[in-house]
Enzyme design. Sequence first.
Site, PDB file in Angstrom:
ATOM      1  NE  ARG A  13      -1.152   2.496   2.874  1.00 55.23           N
ATOM      2  CZ  ARG A  13      -0.671   3.627   3.361  1.00 55.23           C
ATOM      3  NH1 ARG A  13      -0.696   4.741   2.644  1.00 55.23           N
ATOM      4  NH2 ARG A  13      -0.133   3.672   4.568  1.00 55.23           N
ATOM      5  CG  ASP A  14       2.882   4.509   2.986  1.00 56.34           C
ATOM      6  OD1 ASP A  14       2.602   5.354   2.123  1.00 56.34           O
ATOM      7  OD2 ASP A  14       3.288   4.812   4.120  1.00 56.34           O
ATOM      8  CG  HIS A 205       3.787   5.037   9.101  1.00 57.00           C
ATOM      9  ND1 HIS A 205       3.096   4.030   8.456  1.00 57.00           N
ATOM     10  CD2 HIS A 205       4.120   5.927   8.124  1.00 57.00           C
ATOM     11  CE1 HIS A 205       3.012   4.299   7.171  1.00 57.00           C
ATOM     12  NE2 HIS A 205       3.622   5.448   6.939  1.00 57.00           N
ATOM     13  CG  HIS A 207       7.364   8.100   5.073  1.00 58.12           C
ATOM     14  ND1 HIS A 207       7.033   7.757   3.791  1.00 58.12           N
ATOM     15  CD2 HIS A 207       6.276   7.790   5.825  1.00 58.12           C
ATOM     16  CE1 HIS A 207       5.794   7.273   3.761  1.00 58.12           C
ATOM     17  NE2 HIS A 207       5.310   7.283   4.986  1.00 58.12           N
ATOM     18  CB  CYS A 238       2.032  10.649   1.243  1.00 57.58           C
ATOM     19  SG  CYS A 238       0.295  11.104   1.201  1.00 57.58           S
ATOM     20  CG  ASN A 247       6.660   3.755   3.591  1.00 57.26           C
ATOM     21  OD1 ASN A 247       5.917   4.001   4.530  1.00 57.26           O
ATOM     22  ND2 ASN A 247       6.278   3.898   2.325  1.00 57.26           N
TER      23      ASN A 247
HETATM   24  P1  HMG Z   1     -13.553  14.191  -2.460  1.00 54.65           P
HETATM   25  O1  HMG Z   1     -13.185  14.524  -3.889  1.00 54.65           O
HETATM   26  O2  HMG Z   1     -13.819  15.321  -1.533  1.00 54.65           O
HETATM   27  O3  HMG Z   1     -14.759  13.144  -2.353  1.00 54.65           O
HETATM   28  O4  HMG Z   1     -12.381  13.290  -1.883  1.00 54.65           O
HETATM   29  P2  HMG Z   1     -16.120  12.977  -3.033  1.00 54.65           P
HETATM   30  O5  HMG Z   1     -16.988  12.303  -2.048  1.00 54.65           O
HETATM   31  O6  HMG Z   1     -16.562  14.270  -3.652  1.00 54.65           O
HETATM   32  O7  HMG Z   1     -15.803  11.938  -4.211  1.00 54.65           O
HETATM   33  C1  HMG Z   1     -15.098  12.273  -5.390  1.00 54.65           C
HETATM   34  C2  HMG Z   1     -15.195  11.070  -6.342  1.00 54.65           C
HETATM   35  O8  HMG Z   1     -14.478   9.958  -5.800  1.00 54.65           O
HETATM   36  C3  HMG Z   1     -16.617  10.565  -6.546  1.00 54.65           C
HETATM   37  O9  HMG Z   1     -16.691  10.021  -7.867  1.00 54.65           O
HETATM   38  C4  HMG Z   1     -16.753   9.454  -5.548  1.00 54.65           C
HETATM   39  O10 HMG Z   1     -17.724   8.486  -5.912  1.00 54.65           O
HETATM   40  C5  HMG Z   1     -15.371   8.854  -5.583  1.00 54.65           C
HETATM   41  P3  HMG Z   1     -17.578  10.745  -9.022  1.00 54.65           P
HETATM   42  O11 HMG Z   1     -18.952  10.866  -8.446  1.00 54.65           O
HETATM   43  O12 HMG Z   1     -16.897  12.082  -9.202  1.00 54.65           O
HETATM   44  O13 HMG Z   1     -17.416   9.813 -10.175  1.00 54.65           O
HETATM   45  N1  HMG Z   1     -15.026   8.226  -4.295  1.00 54.65           N
HETATM   46  C6  HMG Z   1     -14.563   6.973  -4.174  1.00 54.65           C
HETATM   47  N2  HMG Z   1     -14.318   5.994  -5.060  1.00 54.65           N
HETATM   48  C7  HMG Z   1     -13.871   4.830  -4.585  1.00 54.65           C
HETATM   49  N3  HMG Z   1     -13.627   4.586  -3.269  1.00 54.65           N
HETATM   50  C8  HMG Z   1     -13.845   5.541  -2.350  1.00 54.65           C
HETATM   51  C9  HMG Z   1     -14.340   6.789  -2.796  1.00 54.65           C
HETATM   52  N4  HMG Z   1     -14.674   7.923  -2.159  1.00 54.65           N
HETATM   53  C10 HMG Z   1     -15.094   8.794  -3.083  1.00 54.65           C
HETATM   54  N5  HMG Z   1     -13.598   5.302  -1.074  1.00 54.65           N
HETATM   55  C11 HMG Z   1     -11.700  11.456  -0.460  1.00 54.65           C
HETATM   56  C12 HMG Z   1     -12.422  12.809  -0.549  1.00 54.65           C
HETATM   57  C13 HMG Z   1     -11.523  11.122   0.998  1.00 54.65           C
HETATM   58  C14 HMG Z   1     -12.536  10.411  -1.178  1.00 54.65           C
HETATM   59  C15 HMG Z   1     -10.328  11.611  -1.174  1.00 54.65           C
HETATM   60  O14 HMG Z   1      -9.686  12.729  -0.643  1.00 54.65           O
HETATM   61  C16 HMG Z   1      -9.436  10.405  -1.021  1.00 54.65           C
HETATM   62  O15 HMG Z   1      -9.727   9.326  -1.549  1.00 54.65           O
HETATM   63  N6  HMG Z   1      -8.302  10.576  -0.313  1.00 54.65           N
HETATM   64  C17 HMG Z   1      -7.353   9.506  -0.075  1.00 54.65           C
HETATM   65  C18 HMG Z   1      -5.963   9.999  -0.287  1.00 54.65           C
HETATM   66  C19 HMG Z   1      -4.961   8.896  -0.019  1.00 54.65           C
HETATM   67  O16 HMG Z   1      -5.237   7.726  -0.222  1.00 54.65           O
HETATM   68  N7  HMG Z   1      -3.762   9.298   0.446  1.00 54.65           N
HETATM   69  C20 HMG Z   1      -2.711   8.357   0.727  1.00 54.65           C
HETATM   70  C21 HMG Z   1      -2.981   7.534   1.944  1.00 54.65           C
HETATM   71  S1  HMG Z   1      -2.638   8.365   3.486  1.00 54.65           S
HETATM   72  C22 HMG Z   1      -0.939   8.202   3.673  1.00 54.65           C
HETATM   73  O17 HMG Z   1      -0.244   7.767   2.790  1.00 54.65           O
HETATM   74  C23 HMG Z   1      -0.331   8.493   5.026  1.00 54.65           C
HETATM   75  C24 HMG Z   1      -0.015   7.225   5.824  1.00 54.65           C
HETATM   76  O18 HMG Z   1       0.871   6.370   5.108  1.00 54.65           O
HETATM   77  C25 HMG Z   1       0.631   7.581   7.167  1.00 54.65           C
HETATM   78  C26 HMG Z   1       1.763   8.573   7.019  1.00 54.65           C
HETATM   79  O19 HMG Z   1       2.764   8.285   6.341  1.00 54.65           O
HETATM   80  O20 HMG Z   1       1.593   9.642   7.604  1.00 54.65           O
HETATM   81  C27 HMG Z   1      -1.286   6.424   6.125  1.00 54.65           C
HETATM   82 MG    MG Z   2       3.108   6.611   5.081  1.00 52.24          MG
END
Ligand code: HMG
Ligand code: MG
Length: 282
Positions: A13-14, A205, A207, A238, A247
């Site tokens: 994933r990450d 966690h 990086h 990210c 990471n």
């Molecule tokens: P948004 O644009 O505000 O959401 O995003 P929305 O509700 O308006 O949806 C936009 C579109 O996405 C829509 O499609 C939804 O249906 C679709 P459309 O109607 O335009 O065709 N949608 C989805 N599709 C599939 N699965 C879903 C989903 N949700 C909406 N779950 C949202 C808000 C939260 C969805 C967006 O910001 C998002 O997906 N963010 C995730 C970002 C991400 O994955 N970042 C990386 C992970 S975090 C990280 O790496 C840190 C970590 O490792 C720890 C660290 O290192 O600190 C964990």
């Molecule tokens: Mg991370």
Amino acid sequence: MSDPVEIFEVGPRDGLQNEKRLIPAADKIALVDLLSTAGFRRIEVTSFVSPKWVPQMGDAAEVMAGITRAPGISYAVLTPNLKGYEGARAARASEIAVFASASEGFSKANLNATIAESLERMRPVIEAAKADGIPVRGYVSVVTDCPFDGPTPPCNVARVAALLRDMGCYEISLGETLGKGRAETVDAMLTAVLSEVPAARLAGHFHDTEGRALENIDVSLARGLRVFDAAVGGLGGCPYAPGAKGNVATERVADHLAELGHPTGLDMEIVRRAADLARSLR
Ligand code: HMG
Ligand code: MG
């Protein structure tokens, strides 16, 4: 011999989420299947997030359907909202992870929501998972430094960690997303968090952008943490944290822990093969 330490493998994933080339699902499945033979107890496989936001994770259902599950291993996925939770449940995820930020700037960039809004969005996800008997892990990101807001006040991290604990997360992973943390800033952050959440419910966690992840793990070990997230091959970053690189590599963490006398239960020959495989996918 010192205490055992668990490495929570987040590579599929990450490690992969930030790769520009769309990696075929079959290759991701092969990586997870190899990792399943290495001795990990928990593997983060993929994210049920918006594919518009993170295209690389758009094949989450296919990957989950294709992996061969080994008994005793928890296959975890990220879920930002109820839509993601429905996908995770249909895919028979063993556990889910919700993710929040300790800074407003990163929260907006990563989740298109304020911290408060993102926590409210998580509440029904956690409730649904509880009702379905699916354990929930929580992440707090940018625990020492934020690419948008600068240094993160430790009390902000403690507040979000405590809220995630109160909402029902069984463990809180402290994400040092940028890799800019230093021994002093990590230690100050842990002092604040440990006043709210005991070490037994925390994970580190890190990086490794500036090469200090192992040092920061040492600080966390001294404060009692015994779970660390890592990604084979040191891949990752990210998409919403400009400048955040890989990471910390699982193989480096495992070797380091072995030198300190902490058993991880990992088969290092397999871990190294998985690291080679992960690096070959970029
Ligand atoms: P948004 O644009 O505000 O959401 O995003 P929305 O509700 O308006 O949806 C936009 C579109 O996405 C829509 O499609 C939804 O249906 C679709 P459309 O109607 O335009 O065709 N949608 C989805 N599709 C599939 N699965 C879903 C989903 N949700 C909406 N779950 C949202 C808000 C939260 C969805 C967006 O910001 C998002 O997906 N963010 C995730 C970002 C991400 O994955 N970042 C990386 C992970 S975090 C990280 O790496 C840190 C970590 O490792 C720890 C660290 O290192 O600190 C964990
Ligand atoms: Mg991370």
